[in-house]
Structure formats: structure tokens, C-alpha cells
Design a protein around this motif. Structure first.
Motif, PDB file in Angstrom:
ATOM      1  N   LEU A 144       0.830  -1.204   0.000  1.00  0.00           N
ATOM      2  CA  LEU A 144       0.000   0.000   0.000  1.00  0.00           C
ATOM      3  C   LEU A 144       0.869   1.260   0.000  1.00  0.00           C
ATOM      4  CD1 LEU A 144      -2.904   1.070   0.124  1.00  0.00           C
ATOM      5  CD2 LEU A 144      -2.694   1.040   2.607  1.00  0.00           C
TER       6      LEU A 144
ATOM      7  N   LEU B  37      -4.833   4.623  -5.001  1.00  0.00           N
ATOM      8  CA  LEU B  37      -5.016   3.841  -3.793  1.00  0.00           C
ATOM      9  C   LEU B  37      -5.063   2.362  -4.184  1.00  0.00           C
ATOM     10  CD1 LEU B  37      -5.435   4.000  -0.750  1.00  0.00           C
ATOM     11  CD2 LEU B  37      -7.884   4.047  -1.165  1.00  0.00           C
TER      12      LEU B  37
ATOM     13  N   LEU C  56      -5.608  -0.444  -3.009  1.00  0.00           N
ATOM     14  CA  LEU C  56      -6.142  -1.192  -1.872  1.00  0.00           C
ATOM     15  C   LEU C  56      -6.332  -2.672  -2.198  1.00  0.00           C
ATOM     16  CD1 LEU C  56      -6.977  -0.748   1.011  1.00  0.00           C
ATOM     17  CD2 LEU C  56      -9.288  -0.308   0.229  1.00  0.00           C
TER      18      LEU C  56
ATOM     19  N   ALA D 222      -2.936  -4.424  -2.173  1.00  0.00           N
ATOM     20  CA  ALA D 222      -2.418  -4.541  -0.817  1.00  0.00           C
ATOM     21  C   ALA D 222      -3.147  -5.627  -0.031  1.00  0.00           C
ATOM     22  CB  ALA D 222      -2.523  -3.200  -0.096  1.00  0.00           C
ATOM     23  N   LEU D 223      -4.460  -5.660  -0.139  1.00  0.00           N
ATOM     24  CA  LEU D 223      -5.225  -6.698   0.555  1.00  0.00           C
ATOM     25  C   LEU D 223      -4.906  -8.083   0.012  1.00  0.00           C
ATOM     26  CD1 LEU D 223      -8.703  -4.968   0.893  1.00  0.00           C
ATOM     27  CD2 LEU D 223      -7.070  -5.479   2.710  1.00  0.00           C
TER      28      LEU D 223
END
Length: 73
Positions: free
Chosen positions: A36, A46, A48, A51-52
Motif C-alpha cells: 500500500l 489507492l 487497496l 495490498a489486501l
């Protein structure tokens, strides 16, 4: 530099004492935060989902195989 080395060693000893699931959660969280952060710095978007995904994959692999944990259980 000596203070940094002491901090690293204390953190390393603490992490080695964690259970497999807690160690996996620590590894997954740090990987997700790293992805992230780099994504925000490089692209400005972003990232996200990336990253997740990275956090979940690292958590799952560490839970299943325990490749990065050095202590025997």
C-alpha cells in the motif's frame, strides 16, 4: 547505530516467540502495508485491492507452510 541494532534484535526475538498464526498475521499485515505504501508513493492511486491481496496471500502461505518462521513447533 547501536540502538538500531538493539531494537532490531529485540523485535526479532519477539517475532520468533509468536505462534504460527500470529506470525503469519504479522507477516501478512507488514506485506500489505508495504504494498500500500509503495503504491501510494509511486502511482498516487489507492492500490487497496493489491495490498489486501498481498496481505492475504502472505498470511495464507505462512499459515500453511511456515517458511519464514525459524522456531520449531
Amino acid at each position: 547505530m547501536n540502538a538500531v541494532t538493539r531494537l532490531y534484535r529485540r523485535t526479532d526475538e519477539w517475532a520468533k516467540g509468536l505462534s504460527r498464526v500470529r506470525h503469519a498475521a504479522l507477516l501478512g499485515t507488514s506485506a500489505g502495508v508495504g504494498v500500500l505504501t509503495v503504491g501510494l508513493l509511486l502511482s498516487g492511486d489507492l492500490p487497496l485491492v493489491q495490498a489486501l491481496t498481498m496481505g492475504l496471500v502472505m498470511f495464507s502461505l505462512e499459515c500453511a507452510f511456515g517458511a519464514f518462521q525459524t522456531t520449531e513447533e
